[in-house]
Scaffold this motif. Sequence first.
Motif, PDB file in Angstrom:
ATOM      1  N   LEU A  11      39.949  26.487  69.564  1.00  0.00           N
ATOM      2  CA  LEU A  11      40.772  25.447  70.172  1.00  0.00           C
ATOM      3  C   LEU A  11      41.665  24.874  69.066  1.00  0.00           C
ATOM      4  CD1 LEU A  11      38.086  23.494  72.281  1.00  0.00           C
ATOM      5  CD2 LEU A  11      39.389  25.522  72.913  1.00  0.00           C
ATOM      6  N   ASP A  12      42.916  24.650  69.366  1.00  0.00           N
ATOM      7  CA  ASP A  12      43.852  24.164  68.351  1.00  0.00           C
ATOM      8  C   ASP A  12      43.848  22.652  68.205  1.00  0.00           C
ATOM      9  OD1 ASP A  12      44.770  26.640  67.471  1.00  0.00           O
ATOM     10  OD2 ASP A  12      46.195  26.800  69.133  1.00  0.00           O
ATOM     11  N   ARG A  13      43.104  21.987  69.068  1.00  0.00           N
ATOM     12  CA  ARG A  13      43.023  20.520  68.990  1.00  0.00           C
ATOM     13  C   ARG A  13      41.700  20.081  69.596  1.00  0.00           C
ATOM     14  NH1 ARG A  13      43.148  18.952  74.062  1.00  0.00           N
ATOM     15  NH2 ARG A  13      44.222  20.228  75.639  1.00  0.00           N
ATOM     16  N   PRO A  14      41.241  18.900  69.253  1.00  0.00           N
ATOM     17  CA  PRO A  14      40.021  18.411  69.903  1.00  0.00           C
ATOM     18  C   PRO A  14      40.284  18.162  71.389  1.00  0.00           C
ATOM     19  CG  PRO A  14      40.968  16.717  68.486  1.00  0.00           C
ATOM     20  CD  PRO A  14      41.724  17.968  68.217  1.00  0.00           C
ATOM     21  N   PRO A  15      39.369  18.531  72.248  1.00  0.00           N
ATOM     22  CA  PRO A  15      39.576  18.365  73.689  1.00  0.00           C
ATOM     23  C   PRO A  15      39.298  16.929  74.123  1.00  0.00           C
ATOM     24  CG  PRO A  15      37.421  19.297  73.278  1.00  0.00           C
ATOM     25  CD  PRO A  15      38.077  19.166  71.931  1.00  0.00           C
ATOM     26  N   GLU A  19      37.165  17.462  79.447  1.00  0.00           N
ATOM     27  CA  GLU A  19      37.460  18.879  79.232  1.00  0.00           C
ATOM     28  C   GLU A  19      36.352  19.555  78.432  1.00  0.00           C
ATOM     29  OE1 GLU A  19      40.815  21.568  76.828  1.00  0.00           O
ATOM     30  OE2 GLU A  19      40.968  19.384  76.899  1.00  0.00           O
ATOM     31  N   PHE A  20      35.890  18.871  77.386  1.00  0.00           N
ATOM     32  CA  PHE A  20      34.866  19.481  76.544  1.00  0.00           C
ATOM     33  C   PHE A  20      33.559  19.650  77.312  1.00  0.00           C
ATOM     34  CE2 PHE A  20      31.790  19.629  72.963  1.00  0.00           C
ATOM     35  CZ  PHE A  20      32.311  20.740  72.335  1.00  0.00           C
ATOM     36  N   TYR A  21      33.181  18.644  78.060  1.00  0.00           N
ATOM     37  CA  TYR A  21      31.923  18.755  78.812  1.00  0.00           C
ATOM     38  C   TYR A  21      32.018  19.851  79.871  1.00  0.00           C
ATOM     39  CZ  TYR A  21      27.612  17.555  81.130  1.00  0.00           C
ATOM     40  OH  TYR A  21      26.345  17.627  81.655  1.00  0.00           O
ATOM     41  N   ILE A  33      36.835  24.492  66.633  1.00  0.00           N
ATOM     42  CA  ILE A  33      37.886  23.523  66.934  1.00  0.00           C
ATOM     43  C   ILE A  33      38.656  23.203  65.650  1.00  0.00           C
ATOM     44  CG2 ILE A  33      38.398  21.282  67.970  1.00  0.00           C
ATOM     45  CD1 ILE A  33      35.495  21.452  69.167  1.00  0.00           C
ATOM     46  N   ARG A  34      39.949  23.445  65.700  1.00  0.00           N
ATOM     47  CA  ARG A  34      40.821  23.106  64.582  1.00  0.00           C
ATOM     48  C   ARG A  34      41.407  21.711  64.803  1.00  0.00           C
ATOM     49  NH1 ARG A  34      43.356  29.009  65.085  1.00  0.00           N
ATOM     50  NH2 ARG A  34      42.212  30.112  63.453  1.00  0.00           N
ATOM     51  N   ASN A  35      41.793  21.076  63.707  1.00  0.00           N
ATOM     52  CA  ASN A  35      42.470  19.771  63.747  1.00  0.00           C
ATOM     53  C   ASN A  35      41.606  18.660  64.350  1.00  0.00           C
ATOM     54  OD1 ASN A  35      45.005  20.845  62.697  1.00  0.00           O
ATOM     55  ND2 ASN A  35      45.201  21.852  64.689  1.00  0.00           N
ATOM     56  N   ALA A 244      37.193  25.455  55.871  1.00  0.00           N
ATOM     57  CA  ALA A 244      37.387  24.035  55.578  1.00  0.00           C
ATOM     58  C   ALA A 244      38.349  23.413  56.580  1.00  0.00           C
ATOM     59  CB  ALA A 244      37.910  23.860  54.156  1.00  0.00           C
ATOM     60  N   GLY A 245      37.959  22.281  57.133  1.00  0.00           N
ATOM     61  CA  GLY A 245      38.781  21.591  58.119  1.00  0.00           C
ATOM     62  C   GLY A 245      38.506  22.007  59.547  1.00  0.00           C
ATOM     63  N   GLU A 246      37.606  22.971  59.741  1.00  0.00           N
ATOM     64  CA  GLU A 246      37.270  23.434  61.094  1.00  0.00           C
ATOM     65  C   GLU A 246      35.895  22.923  61.514  1.00  0.00           C
ATOM     66  OE1 GLU A 246      39.825  27.618  61.127  1.00  0.00           O
ATOM     67  OE2 GLU A 246      37.645  27.710  60.856  1.00  0.00           O
TER      68      GLU A 246
END
Length: 295
Positions: A11-15, A19-21, A33-35, A244-246
């Motif tokens: 995923l390019d952004r946190p949901p 949506e996540f559930y 999940i990135r960012n 790192a960052g993920e």
Amino acid sequence: ELGWPESIPYLDRPPSPLEFYREWVSLNKPCIIRNAISHWPALKKWTSAYLREVVGPKVVSVAVTPNGYADAVFQNRFVMPEERQMPFMDFLDIVEKKVTSPNVFYVQKQCSNLTEEFPELVCDVQPDIPWMSEALGKKPDAVNFWLGESAAVTSLHKDHYENLYCVVSGEKYFLLHPPSDRPFIPYELYQPATYQVSEDGSFEIVDEKTAEKVPWIPLDPLNPNLELYPEYAQAKPLQCTVKAGEMLYLPSLWFHHVQQSHGCIAVNYWYDMEYDIKYSYYQLLDCLTKAMKML
């Protein structure tokens, strides 16, 4: 939904919490999940020099083993590491190879060691992941800090937690199995024991004689003994690298084996799982697997 992807999706952004559930937690599917933690000060601040300055002389718990395997099957025992109390700066000297040791050192004590032993670092991350807390309607049971040598390995196991595993620096290498692979993964009961250092500096394995036997997985998924455990050939592991960052969402009851780059730093959030239909399904699989072995 029993079909699993052949690779872990990104995923390019946190949901959003809903949506996540709906897309991940309820379906018990992992993702990277990135960012999601790019705003953490820790990503820039947690250098060796900073950690020395902030934590430095403080005495912390460090797992020490002769082979890098803590909480793993060895010599027909479930062997736990020596838990050594030592100044954090001395531990960093070993990780940075300023001091040599034949043993393997890993800050890996769970039970929320970030908040309990490293409260000085909490302000550089978050006490919880807000969208996850809202999705589940609860705060994490534990927030853990991980830092160690590349030789430190986490043996194949599962947890009763929804796990958000965040890599601050370095890389983590995960091998994953879905709960549906349970029939192909061997479990056996082992006498619990602990590594203890003898007078000459070598390790000996000392049985915890009053403790009950521990169910654990004897198989090494990186080099499986298929003669001993032929069923494992039917399992379908997924492998991924978390950089790192993920952040890796590791769903409850997924089996995981973990390695890391040298000096990798990570923080993970354990949220207690719901004991719902997914748990009942796993218990059914577990009972059927045990019953089949008795036939």
